[in-house]
Design an enzyme around this catalytic site. Structure first.
Site: not given
Ligand code: CO
Length: 212
Positions: A43, A45, A47, A99, A102
């Site tokens: 992803c 993302d 993090r 994750h 999400c």
């Molecule tokens: Co995500």
């Protein structure tokens, strides 16, 4: 103008200095080429950075990231990365890593419209719809989101197995597909143990014959 970006340039200088301090040849060696064994599809993302969460170094993982780690069979970007990784780099393992927590999964679960991304998230809505019965049995939205995160990863691994690129590789050599989920609140990866090592692991309609 906001100058906070300068922190990144300073950080880079520190990074380069530290790497050279530990190994004066570090960048020279990397500049000779890459031979990663892993393709990471994760992803976007911020993090879930592939190298950091796996304790790996530059040169070890070939990376593709998009919103909610999707493998869409008409996505030119994904297919280009996949083909290069499999055919040229001879990647041994492909990891789809979702994750928990999400935002893409959450957005797809809702009935709100977020703009153009709705079309991208449609792929997750399809996963939800396909598993509607199982998901409806779960007590609350958090549990449903966690399970949908896992089901989404499983579906994306299956999507990989359906590509000619992966199936062609299977005819020539071992290539392992993995489905993982990363816990943002624990820092730990769970292996969903989705095993796809050959075309026999997907339905017959998706299997390609070797060209005559
Ligand atoms: Co995500």
């Amino acid at each position: 103008m906001d100058k906070s970006y300068k922190r990144l340039i300073d950080g880079n200088k520190k990074f380069a200095l530290e790497k050279r301090f530990d190994d004066p040849e570090y960048f020279k060696k990397l500049s000779l080429g890459q031979t990663p064994d892993y393709l990471w599809i994760g992803c976007s993302d911020s993090r879930v950075p592939a190298n950091e969460v796996t304790g790996t170094e530059s040169g070890e993982i070939f990376v593709h990231r998009n919103v909610a780690n999707l493998v869409v069979h008409t996505d030119m970007n994904l297919l280009t990365v996949l083909e290069y990784a499999v055919k040229n780099l001879k990647i041994k393992h492909i990891i789809v890593c979702g994750h928990y927590g999400c935002g893409g999964i959450r957005a797809a679960m809702s009935n709100s419209s977020f703009g153009f991304v709705d079309n991208w998230l449609r792929n997750i809505k399809d996963v939800y719809n396909k598993n509607h019965q199982e998901l409806s049995l779960l007590g609350d939205d958090d549990k449903r989101a966690d399970r949908l995160t896992e089901l989404n990863v499983i579906e994306q691994v299956r999507n990989l197995a359906k590509t000619t690129i992966v199936q062609q590789a299977w005819k020539e050599r071992p290539l392992h597909l993995h489905g993982w989920v990363y816990g943002i609140n624990s820092g730990l990866i769970t292996d969903l143990k989705v095993i796809h090592d050959g075309s026999e692991d997907i339905e017959e309609i998706y299997r390609f014959k070797t060209p005559e």
